[in-house]
Design a protein around this motif. Structure first.
Motif, PDB file in Angstrom:
ATOM      1  N   UNK A   1       0.734  -1.402   0.143  1.00  9.71           N
ATOM      2  CA  UNK A   1       0.138  -0.021   0.116  1.00  9.71           C
ATOM      3  C   UNK A   1       0.997   1.269  -0.051  1.00  9.71           C
ATOM      4  N   UNK A   2       1.925   1.391   0.551  1.00  8.63           N
ATOM      5  CA  UNK A   2       2.902   2.251   0.775  1.00  8.63           C
ATOM      6  C   UNK A   2       3.422   2.509  -0.853  1.00  8.63           C
ATOM      7  N   UNK A   3       3.695   1.745  -1.238  1.00  8.91           N
ATOM      8  CA  UNK A   3       4.290   1.756  -2.766  1.00  8.91           C
ATOM      9  C   UNK A   3       3.386   2.362  -3.705  1.00  8.91           C
ATOM     10  N   UNK A   4       2.016   1.671  -3.383  1.00  7.71           N
ATOM     11  CA  UNK A   4       0.958   1.931  -4.696  1.00  7.71           C
ATOM     12  C   UNK A   4       0.377   3.476  -4.259  1.00  7.71           C
ATOM     13  N   UNK A   5       0.752   4.005  -3.135  1.00 14.57           N
ATOM     14  CA  UNK A   5       0.287   5.432  -2.734  1.00 14.57           C
ATOM     15  C   UNK A   5       0.996   6.505  -3.913  1.00 14.57           C
ATOM     16  N   UNK A   6       2.056   6.096  -4.325  1.00 18.23           N
ATOM     17  CA  UNK A   6       2.699   6.976  -5.199  1.00 18.23           C
ATOM     18  C   UNK A   6       3.325   6.256  -6.215  1.00 18.23           C
ATOM     19  N   UNK A   7       2.672   5.753  -7.215  1.00 13.36           N
ATOM     20  CA  UNK A   7       3.471   4.860  -8.139  1.00 13.36           C
ATOM     21  C   UNK A   7       4.660   5.549  -9.068  1.00 13.36           C
ATOM     22  N   UNK A   8       4.391   7.019  -9.271  1.00 16.21           N
ATOM     23  CA  UNK A   8       5.477   7.485  -9.850  1.00 16.21           C
ATOM     24  C   UNK A   8       6.649   7.743  -9.145  1.00 16.21           C
TER      25      UNK A   8
END
Length: 222
Positions: A85-92
């Motif tokens: 979830x931490x990674x997916x919050x800011x994909x760029x």
């Protein structure tokens, strides 16, 4: 301030390269002093991974809040999803960090140390749940390593696609193998029964077919 430092750092990393960027460069672009930088980040490496300390704390709290009735393997799989979830919050940002980490050996080593801390948190929880069981510590360590490996497999597949697609689906698919393999094995009553040792006493010189027959009879097989 924290977000501004991260944004400035990555702008410079992309423009100049990680090794060529100094802390002085970062604070100059962010418009703050060195003291402000080190208030948030102990080192330049830490600015590349600004969210892992918070995520590790969230994971530890999530595991601590679990109930005894929870399936321990399912619980650690759910804990690993907090990292996703931490990674997916800011994909760029996540994709930029992934590319940068691949290029800089020092960052790769740093990332491995972070991953190891996640794995230890999972293993400590499982050790507590498996306390008193045969090979409980071994089971805990193996399952924790499997969860981390499965999570990272799905996560990196998503990162290699430049953050396209469904990251959750990729990680869930990988974690499914862990649940299927370990979900009911540790401490499972049937499993313990299967591990019982059966001793059959037979007369010396008895034909092998008789010994096999006695074993099958003891095991309850026709």
């Amino acid at each position: 301030m924290r977000d501004a430092l991260v944004a400035a750092a990555f702008q410079l990393f992309l423009e100049r390269g990680y090794e060529q960027t100094t802390v002085d460069d970062i604070v100059a672009l962010a418009g703050v002093g060195r003291r402000s930088f080190f208030r948030y980040f102990p080192s330049k490496e830490d600015v590349v991974f600004p969210d892992h300390e918070r995520c590790l704390a969230d994971m530890t709290a999530f595991l601590s809040d679990g109930a005894d009735a929870d399936d321990p393997v399912q619980r650690v799989c759910d804990a690993a999803r907090l990292v996703l979830r931490m990674y997916a919050e800011n994909p760029t940002f996540s994709v930029q960090r992934y590319r940068l980490t691949k290029k800089v050996p020092g960052l790769r080593a740093y990332e491995l140390s972070v991953v190891w801390r996640y794995e230890r948190a999972l293993a400590e929880y499982l050790r507590g749940r498996f306390a008193g069981r045969r090979d409980g510590t071994l089971q805990a360590d193996v399952i924790a390593a499997a969860v981390v490996a499965a999570h990272n497999n799905g996560l990196r597949s998503w990162l290699r696609s430049d953050g396209q697609g469904d990251a959750t689906a990729a990680v869930d698919h990988a974690l499914g193998y862990v649940r299927d393999t370990f979900g009911s094995a540790p401490g499972d009553t049937a499993s313990e029964e299967r591990e019982d040792v059966v001793v059959v006493i037979s007369r010396r010189g008895a034909p092998i077919w008789r010994v096999v027959q006695e074993i099958e009879s003891t095991l309850g097989r026709d």
